[in-house]
Design an enzyme around this catalytic site. Structure first.
Site, PDB file in Angstrom:
ATOM      1  N   ALA A 130      31.248  52.640  36.368  1.00 58.02           N
ATOM      2  CA  ALA A 130      31.641  51.394  37.050  1.00 58.02           C
ATOM      3  C   ALA A 130      32.052  50.355  36.012  1.00 58.02           C
ATOM      4  CB  ALA A 130      30.488  50.872  37.916  1.00 58.02           C
ATOM      5  N   GLY A 131      33.312  50.469  35.564  1.00 56.24           N
ATOM      6  CA  GLY A 131      33.864  49.511  34.605  1.00 56.24           C
ATOM      7  C   GLY A 131      34.766  48.546  35.350  1.00 56.24           C
ATOM      8  N   THR A 158      26.294  43.079  26.152  1.00 53.83           N
ATOM      9  CA  THR A 158      26.306  42.145  25.017  1.00 53.83           C
ATOM     10  C   THR A 158      24.959  41.427  24.956  1.00 53.83           C
ATOM     11  OG1 THR A 158      28.673  41.825  25.307  1.00 53.83           O
ATOM     12  CG2 THR A 158      27.518  40.156  24.021  1.00 53.83           C
ATOM     13  N   ARG A 268      50.838  30.987  -1.448  1.00 53.93           N
ATOM     14  CA  ARG A 268      51.277  32.274  -1.981  1.00 53.93           C
ATOM     15  C   ARG A 268      52.725  32.183  -2.485  1.00 53.93           C
ATOM     16  NH1 ARG A 268      50.175  37.181  -4.187  1.00 53.93           N
ATOM     17  NH2 ARG A 268      51.441  38.856  -3.271  1.00 53.93           N
ATOM     18  N   ILE A 337      51.235  37.875   7.554  1.00 57.44           N
ATOM     19  CA  ILE A 337      51.565  36.842   6.564  1.00 57.44           C
ATOM     20  C   ILE A 337      50.737  37.032   5.291  1.00 57.44           C
ATOM     21  CG2 ILE A 337      51.384  34.347   6.097  1.00 57.44           C
ATOM     22  CD1 ILE A 337      52.300  33.903   9.041  1.00 57.44           C
ATOM     23  N   GLY A 339      49.721  39.827   4.278  1.00 58.50           N
ATOM     24  CA  GLY A 339      50.120  41.104   3.682  1.00 58.50           C
ATOM     25  C   GLY A 339      48.915  41.959   3.338  1.00 58.50           C
ATOM     26  N   GLU A 363      35.136  41.361  30.244  1.00 57.12           N
ATOM     27  CA  GLU A 363      35.188  40.469  31.420  1.00 57.12           C
ATOM     28  C   GLU A 363      36.431  40.731  32.265  1.00 57.12           C
ATOM     29  OE1 GLU A 363      33.474  36.617  31.116  1.00 57.12           O
ATOM     30  OE2 GLU A 363      32.673  37.049  29.133  1.00 57.12           O
TER      31      GLU A 363
HETATM   32  N1  COS Z   1      35.254  34.905  44.122  1.00 54.63           N
HETATM   33  C1  COS Z   1      34.532  35.046  45.267  1.00 54.63           C
HETATM   34  N2  COS Z   1      34.528  36.178  45.997  1.00 54.63           N
HETATM   35  C2  COS Z   1      35.304  37.196  45.565  1.00 54.63           C
HETATM   36  C3  COS Z   1      36.069  37.112  44.399  1.00 54.63           C
HETATM   37  C4  COS Z   1      36.026  35.898  43.666  1.00 54.63           C
HETATM   38  N3  COS Z   1      36.737  35.759  42.545  1.00 54.63           N
HETATM   39  N4  COS Z   1      36.724  38.271  44.208  1.00 54.63           N
HETATM   40  C5  COS Z   1      36.392  39.071  45.250  1.00 54.63           C
HETATM   41  N5  COS Z   1      35.527  38.415  46.051  1.00 54.63           N
HETATM   42  C6  COS Z   1      34.938  38.925  47.312  1.00 54.63           C
HETATM   43  C7  COS Z   1      36.033  39.307  48.278  1.00 54.63           C
HETATM   44  O1  COS Z   1      36.419  38.186  49.052  1.00 54.63           O
HETATM   45  C8  COS Z   1      35.344  40.364  49.119  1.00 54.63           C
HETATM   46  O2  COS Z   1      34.518  39.710  50.058  1.00 54.63           O
HETATM   47  P1  COS Z   1      34.195  40.354  51.517  1.00 54.63           P
HETATM   48  O3  COS Z   1      33.293  41.515  51.273  1.00 54.63           O
HETATM   49  O4  COS Z   1      33.520  39.258  52.269  1.00 54.63           O
HETATM   50  O5  COS Z   1      35.517  40.779  52.094  1.00 54.63           O
HETATM   51  C9  COS Z   1      34.441  41.073  48.117  1.00 54.63           C
HETATM   52  O6  COS Z   1      34.248  40.145  47.043  1.00 54.63           O
HETATM   53  C10 COS Z   1      35.054  42.351  47.573  1.00 54.63           C
HETATM   54  O7  COS Z   1      36.284  42.033  46.969  1.00 54.63           O
HETATM   55  P2  COS Z   1      37.456  43.087  46.729  1.00 54.63           P
HETATM   56  O8  COS Z   1      37.694  43.847  47.966  1.00 54.63           O
HETATM   57  O9  COS Z   1      38.602  42.375  46.105  1.00 54.63           O
HETATM   58  O10 COS Z   1      36.755  44.079  45.659  1.00 54.63           O
HETATM   59  P3  COS Z   1      37.356  45.287  44.836  1.00 54.63           P
HETATM   60  O11 COS Z   1      36.345  46.380  44.831  1.00 54.63           O
HETATM   61  O12 COS Z   1      38.750  45.607  45.277  1.00 54.63           O
HETATM   62  O13 COS Z   1      37.356  44.752  43.310  1.00 54.63           O
HETATM   63  C11 COS Z   1      38.155  43.646  41.354  1.00 54.63           C
HETATM   64  C12 COS Z   1      37.988  43.649  42.885  1.00 54.63           C
HETATM   65  C13 COS Z   1      38.944  44.843  40.835  1.00 54.63           C
HETATM   66  C14 COS Z   1      38.911  42.377  41.066  1.00 54.63           C
HETATM   67  C15 COS Z   1      36.749  43.614  40.703  1.00 54.63           C
HETATM   68  O14 COS Z   1      36.086  44.852  40.820  1.00 54.63           O
HETATM   69  C16 COS Z   1      36.800  43.243  39.222  1.00 54.63           C
HETATM   70  O15 COS Z   1      36.924  42.068  38.865  1.00 54.63           O
HETATM   71  N6  COS Z   1      36.700  44.241  38.322  1.00 54.63           N
HETATM   72  C17 COS Z   1      36.565  43.970  36.921  1.00 54.63           C
HETATM   73  C18 COS Z   1      35.129  43.902  36.563  1.00 54.63           C
HETATM   74  C19 COS Z   1      34.919  43.215  35.280  1.00 54.63           C
HETATM   75  O16 COS Z   1      35.475  42.169  35.007  1.00 54.63           O
HETATM   76  N7  COS Z   1      34.071  43.824  34.449  1.00 54.63           N
HETATM   77  C20 COS Z   1      33.785  43.301  33.165  1.00 54.63           C
HETATM   78  C21 COS Z   1      32.383  42.901  33.067  1.00 54.63           C
HETATM   79  S1  COS Z   1      32.127  42.092  31.566  1.00 54.63           S
HETATM   80  S2  COS Z   1      30.361  41.475  31.827  1.00 54.63           S
END
Ligand code: COS
Length: 380
Positions: A130-131, A158, A268, A337, A339, A363
């Protein structure tokens, strides 16, 4: 339209820059080379009120705002990408959700020592499978009397090996997809929580990045963060803000590399004159300056939108995409720059080039940012 930051923000920039130059910069190379978590600098960030920047004094904060944190991140990253990432994970990814979704008791117990720098925080979302598909989480939390019992695994956490407090996500209702995920607060030392080995990374060393294993890890029922099954939305909201933070970090790294490249170009001498006098270098410097200016304008705009309470999901994704690609281009040119000197460890641009690479991945990869933007633009 006012493109100026206010007096308080200018003061924060000056304060953090002074601190960064005096206390962080001399240690930046050592943090990178030793891969040791900089506990001392974290405590100093706490004492200076930087870790608690966006929180009220009543919760150990300094009564500032998220804009102030963004400025601090940029200034810290200008000298050390590692410390900037640590600050981002601690404040933006761990403290922020506790502040926004936590109960009064959770804020008192966890946020205050985190904001003061007495404890280190981490955020565990990503799992082996789950990435980008953050909703595919397999970690499971099951209610048992007055406790939650957690089983599963997180990766790439992190601050993981250094953290005292973890905010993590787990499935509480597996049949409900993203509507069946909840957030929890877990303390270091809880039986059943085991840390994996620290990862060896391309850059951003010293951030204690490791896996977390939960084996019948039993936590008090009151450690559920916010409402049950609201976890996915909570961390989407957390990541919207986090994307501003990672953009600030990318921009700070670009700024640091840019300044070093400009100074080098003026000193340089080749073919009898400073290389800054050659158009090949001037064009690179002009492109770098333009890139940085555009990313900073967007950064200020999106941070301002957040302060105004506007929805900024699309803009945060655009900002992260822009700032991280700017950082890649600027740091690439800085190495070019310098090098041969840009390719050896004695010069900071080598480290900055490695450090910035994570910004287009962490993120939410830049591909996920494009997906978020396209979904909104096309109203999908
Ligand atoms: N703010 C508030 N609610 C949000 C939202 C946001 N930015 N983005 C999505 N939601 C809500 C949606 O409205 C939806 O709500 P309902 O269940 O009421 O319909 C729910 O969350 C699910 O959203 P969605 O269907 O868009 O989910 P997906 O599974 O399609 O995933 C992405 C969306 C791909 C955008 C998400 O999985 C994502 O951001 N992935 C990247 C993860 C990430 O950044 N990982 C890095 C972690 S570093 S710590």
């Amino acid at each position: 339209m006012n493109f100026e930051t206010n007096d308080e923000h200018r003061m924060i920039r000056k304060m953090v820059r002074d601190f960064a130059e005096k206390e962080i910069a001399p240690l930046a190379e050592e943090i990178d080379a030793s891969d040791q978590f900089p506990h001392g600098l974290m405590r100093r960030l706490g004492e200076l009120g930087i870790l608690g920047m966006p929180f009220p004094e009543a919760y150990g904060g300094s009564d500032g705002d998220y804009f102030g944190l963004v400025i601090a991140l940029e200034e810290v990253a200008r000298v050390s990408g590692s410390l900037a990432l640590i600050l981002d994970a601690h404040t933006s990814l761990c403290c922020e959700p506790i502040y926004h979704f936590g109960t009064e008791a959770q804020r008192q117990k966890f946020l205050i020592p985190l904001a003061r720098g007495e404890k280190v925080g981490a955020f565990g979302l990503t799992e082996p499978q789950a990435g980008s598909d953050a909703g595919a989480t397999l970690t499971r939390a099951v209610r048992d009397d007055d406790a939650w019992v957690i089983n599963g695994q997180k990766v790439f956490t992190t601050n993981g090996s250094a953290a005292d407090v973890f905010v993590i996500t787990a499935k509480t209702d597996p049949d409900k997809g993203t509507r069946g995920i909840s957030s929890f607060i877990i303390e270091k030392g809880t039986p059943g929580l085991r840390l994996g080995r620290e990862e060896k990374k391309m850059g951003l060393n010293g951030t204690g990045t490791c896996a977390l294993f939960f084996e019948n890890c039993r936590i008090p029922a009151e450690n559920l963060l916010g409402a049950e099954n609201e976890g996915f939305k909570q961390f989407m909201i957390t990541l919207d803000a986090g994307r501003i933070a990672i953009a600030a970090m990318a921009l700070g790294l670009a700024q640091g590399a840019f300044e070093r490249a400009v100074a080098y170009a003026k000193e340089r001498v080749q073919f009898g004159r400073p290389i800054a006098q050659f158009q090949a270098i001037q064009w690179m410097v002009a492109d770098m300056a333009t890139d940085i200016e555009s990313a900073r304008l967007m950064l200020n705009k999106v941070a301002w939108m957040k302060e105004q309470g506007l929805r900024y999901t699309k803009e945060a994704a655009m900002l992260k995409l822009l700032a991280t690609e700017v950082s890649e281009r600027v740091c690439y040119k800085a190495v070019q720059i310098l090098g041969g000197y840009g390719y050896i460890r004695d010069y900071a641009v080598e480290r900055m080039y490695r450090d910035q690479r994570l910004c287009a991945i962490g993120e939410g990869t830049n591909e996920i940012q494009r997906l978020v933007i396209a979904r909104q633009v096309l109203e999908l």
